[in-house]
Design a protein around this motif. Structure first.
Motif, PDB file in Angstrom:
ATOM      1  N   HIS A 110       0.582   1.858  -6.484  1.00 21.71           N
ATOM      2  CA  HIS A 110       0.153   2.747  -6.157  1.00 21.71           C
ATOM      3  C   HIS A 110      -1.041   2.266  -5.286  1.00 21.71           C
ATOM      4  N   HIS A 111      -1.609   2.237  -4.008  1.00 20.08           N
ATOM      5  CA  HIS A 111      -2.389   1.548  -3.501  1.00 20.08           C
ATOM      6  C   HIS A 111      -3.446   1.733  -3.691  1.00 20.08           C
ATOM      7  N   ILE A 112      -4.095   2.780  -4.577  1.00 19.99           N
ATOM      8  CA  ILE A 112      -5.278   2.958  -5.304  1.00 19.99           C
ATOM      9  C   ILE A 112      -5.529   2.351  -6.201  1.00 19.99           C
ATOM     10  N   GLY A 114      -4.086  -0.644  -6.178  1.00 16.11           N
ATOM     11  CA  GLY A 114      -4.879  -1.861  -5.606  1.00 16.11           C
ATOM     12  C   GLY A 114      -6.087  -2.237  -5.808  1.00 16.11           C
ATOM     13  N   HIS A 115      -6.762  -1.565  -5.152  1.00 20.42           N
ATOM     14  CA  HIS A 115      -7.972  -1.239  -5.413  1.00 20.42           C
ATOM     15  C   HIS A 115      -8.479  -1.302  -6.632  1.00 20.42           C
ATOM     16  N   ILE A 116      -8.708  -0.585  -7.290  1.00 19.75           N
ATOM     17  CA  ILE A 116      -8.996  -0.943  -9.089  1.00 19.75           C
ATOM     18  C   ILE A 116      -8.930  -2.801  -9.297  1.00 19.75           C
ATOM     19  N   VAL A 135     -14.154   3.861  -3.023  1.00 18.78           N
ATOM     20  CA  VAL A 135     -14.202   4.651  -2.416  1.00 18.78           C
ATOM     21  C   VAL A 135     -14.119   3.734  -1.214  1.00 18.78           C
ATOM     22  N   SER A 136     -13.529   4.516  -0.449  1.00 19.38           N
ATOM     23  CA  SER A 136     -12.335   4.052   1.193  1.00 19.38           C
ATOM     24  C   SER A 136     -12.317   4.836   1.782  1.00 19.38           C
ATOM     25  N   GLY A 137     -11.590   4.660   3.103  1.00 17.53           N
ATOM     26  CA  GLY A 137     -11.963   5.369   3.949  1.00 17.53           C
ATOM     27  C   GLY A 137     -10.649   6.943   3.723  1.00 17.53           C
ATOM     28  N   THR A 307     -11.465  -4.145   1.772  1.00 18.89           N
ATOM     29  CA  THR A 307     -10.685  -3.643   2.532  1.00 18.89           C
ATOM     30  C   THR A 307      -9.305  -4.127   1.903  1.00 18.89           C
ATOM     31  N   ASP A 308      -8.634  -3.559   2.840  1.00 19.53           N
ATOM     32  CA  ASP A 308      -7.046  -2.702   2.520  1.00 19.53           C
ATOM     33  C   ASP A 308      -7.077  -4.767   2.643  1.00 19.53           C
ATOM     34  N   ASN A 309      -6.109  -4.432   1.730  1.00 18.79           N
ATOM     35  CA  ASN A 309      -5.081  -6.293   1.822  1.00 18.79           C
ATOM     36  C   ASN A 309      -4.583  -6.329   0.647  1.00 18.79           C
TER      37      ASN A 309
HETATM   38 ZN    ZN Z   1      -7.924   1.298   1.266  1.00  8.57          ZN
END
Ligand code: ZN
Ligand code: KG4
Length: 341
Positions: A110-112, A114-116, A135-137, A307-309
């Motif tokens: 799940h993309h989120i 990933g951020h975590i 907190v993202s776009g 940012t997204d990676n």
């Molecule tokens: Zn993102």
């Protein structure tokens, strides 16, 4: 163990090789910003077309930089959602083809999540339970992570994400896309007490976020005061700088109010600030101040991981891999996938 990770949920085509979930051996990101900038936002059709062109070279570059090849990789992690369906599909189908042709396990991420997990690539020891402010776009949420890979949602946004509010306010004032970094820079030279913005309250009392009212309040202020879109970034008036500083203060105040309440309530051993908007200088500073007042260690990933990676997908994917999470060739893109109960 080595994971190849692929991420294509929005307008970045990304691939990375991550070792033991903690170390990015490569982290390649092909950004499409210049394609979408002239439209003032991401155009889904253009995004998927560019992903198709970039995915092969980006994955090859990630493997080459990490000095490895697909056969030496233990598993392939891929973002299955949320995001733009046409964008997600490109990374997903590529990952599936690679995994099944080389006989490698496929791990859905799940993309989120990933951020975590992004800060785990930069810091050795993040004590759990942790509260993560993402907190993202596309997202603005608070999660409680008691164990690695367990996500409990505490707050979400009811409407716009914080990054979306930045981008829309920037567009309204003719400042370009993506708006976050531009607003951040201009707001630093403005007075944040020039305009007062009320904080959104949830009628049902839930600790959720809402940013569409703030965006409308900025629009009304612009109309009332006859503020024209800026012709050039070199000639931005004090009135606009003050408005941006006041807007930014309101966004950060809303985010930190919820974070503070969540920390008081759940007493985590650490706090994670992550997602594209975590690049914001005021949010970084004010979160740091708040956490030092509350004596809770704060972990913020370095800018290239906020940012997204794909390295963050590899970090979350490694945790999921160890929890036995696997996908088959029937894995589908889920544009509205949610995370956490
Ligand atoms: Zn993102
Ligand atoms: O995490 P991300 O790359 O993509 C999504 O998953 O959405 O976040 C992109 C968002 C955009 O809205 C962008 O304007 C915002 O992050 N952003 C910022 C800053 N840098 C990027 N917002 C505020 N201040 C910044 N310095």
């Amino acid at each position: 163990m080595k994971l190849l990770a692929i991420e294509s949920s929005c307008d970045e085509t990304a691939a990375a090789v991550v070792e033991n979930g903690r170390h990015a051996l490569s982290n390649v990101v092909a950004s499409q910003t210049e394609i979408h900038a002239r439209w003032g936002g991401v155009v889904p059709e253009l995004a998927s077309r560019r992903h198709l062109e970039s995915i092969g070279p980006v994955v090859e570059a990630a493997l080459r930089t990490a000095d490895t090849d697909v056969d030496s990789i233990d598993a392939i992690a891929v973002t299955y959602g949320p995001g733009l369906v046409g964008s997600l599909l490109v990374g997903l189908e590529y990952a599936k083809a690679l995994a099944f042709s080389h006989g490698k396990p496929l791990v859905p991420v799940h993309h989120i999540a990933g951020h975590i997990h992004a800060p785990f690539l930069a810091f050795d020891d993040i004590p759990l339970p942790a509260i993560a402010l993402v907190v993202s776009g596309g997202h603005t949420s608070l999660f409680l992570m008691k164990e690695l890979g367990e996500y409990e949602i505490l707050s979400r946004t009811r409407d716009d994400a914080a990054g979306e509010a930045y981008d829309k306010v920037a567009k309204l004032l003719g400042l370009g896309y993506p708006g976050g970094p531009i607003v951040d820079k201009l707001a630093a030279t403005g007075r944040d007490d020039a305009v007062f913005f009320k904080m959104a309250k949830m009628s049902d009392g839930k600790p959720d976020f809402s940013f569409s009212g703030l965006k409308t309040a900025v629009l009304q202020h612009v109309r009332k005061h006859g503020i024209e879109p800026c012709a050039s970034l070199d000639a931005v008036s004090d009135e606009v700088r003050n408005l941006l500083a006041s807007f930014q203060k309101a966004v950060v105040r809303a985010l930190l109010r919820r974070l503070e309440d969540a920390v008081v309530r759940h007493r985590p051993r650490s706090v994670i600030l992550t997602g594209g908007v975590a690049a914001n200088s005021r949010l970084r500073k004010d979160t740091k101040d708040l956490m030092s007042r509350m004596s809770v260690p704060l972990f913020v990933p370095p800018l290239d991981l906020t940012t997204d990676n794909a390295a963050m997908i590899g970090a979350a994917g490694t945790v999921a891999f160890h929890r036995g999470i696997r996908a088959g060739s029937n894995l589908e893109a889920r544009p509205f996938a949610t995370l956490g109960a």
